[in-house]
Design a protein around this motif. Structure first.
Motif, PDB file in Angstrom:
ATOM      1  N   ARG B 123       0.926  -1.185  -0.019  1.00 23.65           N
ATOM      2  CA  ARG B 123      -0.113   0.017  -0.009  1.00 23.65           C
ATOM      3  C   ARG B 123       0.886   1.213   0.001  1.00 23.65           C
ATOM      4  O   ARG B 123       0.530   2.201  -0.556  1.00 23.65           O
ATOM      5  CB  ARG B 123      -0.867   0.023   1.222  1.00 23.65           C
ATOM      6  N   LEU B 126       1.242   2.890  -3.426  1.00 25.48           N
ATOM      7  CA  LEU B 126       0.052   3.297  -4.329  1.00 25.48           C
ATOM      8  C   LEU B 126      -0.054   4.545  -4.975  1.00 25.48           C
ATOM      9  O   LEU B 126      -0.581   4.972  -5.547  1.00 25.48           O
ATOM     10  CB  LEU B 126      -1.160   3.191  -3.403  1.00 25.48           C
ATOM     11  N   ASP B 146       1.040   2.203  -9.789  1.00 27.32           N
ATOM     12  CA  ASP B 146      -0.062   2.070  -8.643  1.00 27.32           C
ATOM     13  C   ASP B 146      -1.244   1.198  -9.315  1.00 27.32           C
ATOM     14  O   ASP B 146      -1.721   0.350  -8.510  1.00 27.32           O
ATOM     15  CB  ASP B 146      -0.694   3.565  -8.527  1.00 27.32           C
ATOM     16  N   ASP B 150      -2.282  -2.029  -7.149  1.00 25.97           N
ATOM     17  CA  ASP B 150      -3.704  -2.273  -6.950  1.00 25.97           C
ATOM     18  C   ASP B 150      -4.190  -3.697  -7.400  1.00 25.97           C
ATOM     19  O   ASP B 150      -4.963  -4.465  -6.730  1.00 25.97           O
ATOM     20  CB  ASP B 150      -4.644  -1.106  -7.479  1.00 25.97           C
ATOM     21  N   THR B 154      -5.815  -6.825  -4.948  1.00 28.01           N
ATOM     22  CA  THR B 154      -7.157  -7.002  -5.084  1.00 28.01           C
ATOM     23  C   THR B 154      -7.364  -8.403  -5.848  1.00 28.01           C
ATOM     24  O   THR B 154      -8.347  -9.008  -5.610  1.00 28.01           O
ATOM     25  CB  THR B 154      -7.873  -5.964  -5.652  1.00 28.01           C
TER      26      THR B 154
END
Lengths: 181, 170
Positions: B123, B126, B146, B150, B154
């Motif tokens: 994180r 990002l 970024d 991500d 996910t």
């Protein structure tokens, strides 16, 4: 060196045998170097091998065609006197223990953070110096653009519509593609 | 007299273990085998350590696993080498914190996702909007660091690699 124990079994002096083995290893290593004459380490930089340098070229091969030794067709390891028919097999050979022993190449130790930082600094330095040298041709690039302007005006002059002719102005073209004048 | 060594099931096994698993096995079998058979692996990933591999990492120009022909990209070869070597985490941290070579950073991010599985570390990156050339599913595309982070956080797959379970996000 060996003695009878109290139960009649033989016992060995381990230190003595270890010393003898060490001496024998040293002697073997020296004689191997003398035989092959390869005391100098000849380490091949694998990343710099170019398998495509002889691509689409013709070569006259004298000497034997078959076999794995001597000059001939294919990729040759001069150190081990071996030939290979494809580069994958050749690369496999370069990584083999046999070749490593002949070339005197050592396996690398795991790196520490300090070593990583040192290599990184060197790479950054090389990158920035490359960027500087790449800026210099930019000066000549502006010259090229001047040339391009000149070329554009020249093209405009040569353009068919630019000719002073009422008919060609009205039609938008001045010939039907004939080369006759 | 030759010694019968039996059938070789796994090649190039690492000397190190990660959570009880040989670290080479963190890459799937099919991925590993194709990487080990490639010329790039044999020439550039032999006898290197975490420092000397940087020379190859800075030459990276795209992120991808396999070309259409089935030949692995240098990115994948270097990634498999990294998990085989399993360098100390401070070296991976150094790879992440440097800002000169963005593809080296993506390599380290993927390493963190698959080996260390640390969401917080991911994180932190990002806010890096540098462009990355990506080859996935047979097509080239332009993305940013970024977006890749991500996706790593996910999704279940990235460039054809299965991403292991990382725990529920907060």
């Amino acid at each position: 060196m060996s003695q009878q124990g109290s139960f009649g079994r033989r016992t060995w002096d381990r230190n003595e045998y270890e010393r003898m083995a060490h001496e024998r290893h040293k002697q073997e290593h020296q004689s191997h170097q003398r035989q092959t004459g390869k005391s100098r380490a000849k380490i091949i930089d694998r990343a710099k091998l170019n398998f495509e340098s002889n691509l689409n070229k013709r070569q006259v091969i004298t000497g034997q065609v078959g076999g794995m030794r001597g000059e001939g067709v294919g990729f040759r390891c001069e150190l081990c006197d071996l030939r290979f028919k494809d580069n994958l097999k050749f690369a496999d050979h370069l990584n083999s223990p046999q070749h490593m022993m002949n070339s005197g190449e050592k396996m690398v130790e795991p790196a520490t953070l300090e070593q990583v930082k040192a290599v990184y600094e060197e790479l950054v330095r090389r990158k920035t110096s490359n960027d500087d040298t790449q800026d210099k041709p930019g000066v000549t690039d502006t010259n090229d653009s001047h040339d391009e302007d000149a070329l554009r005006t020249k093209r405009a002059q040569n353009h068919p519509i630019a000719k002073d002719d009422d008919m060609s102005k009205a039609l938008g073209f001045n010939t039907f593609g004939s080369t006759k004048r | 007299m030759s010694v019968n060594r039996g059938i070789i099931v796994d090649r190039e096994l690492s000397s190190r273990k990660h959570k009880g698993v040989n670290s080479t096995e963190l890459a799937e079998k099919i991925v590993r085998e194709r990487v080990f058979d490639s010329l790039y692996w044999k020439l550039n990933c032999f006898n290197v350590n975490a420092a000397t591999i940087l020379n190859r990492c800075v030459e990276l120009r795209c992120v991808g696993s396999f070309e259409q022909s089935g030949r692995p990209f240098p990115f994948l070869c270097l990634f498999v080498k990294l998990i085989q070597m399993l360098p100390p985490s401070e070296i991976i941290e150094f790879y992440l914190q440097q800002h000169e070579f963005k593809y080296l950073k993506v390599l380290a991010l993927l390493y963190v996702r698959i080996v260390e599985r640390d969401q917080d570390t991911l994180r932190q990156h990002l806010s890096d909007y540098r462009k990355i050339i990506l080859f996935e599913n047979g097509a080239w595309s332009l993305t940013t660091v970024d977006v890749i982070v991500d996706r790593l956080l996910t999704e279940d797959f990235f460039i054809g690699l299965t991403l292991p379970f990382m725990g529920a996000s907060e």
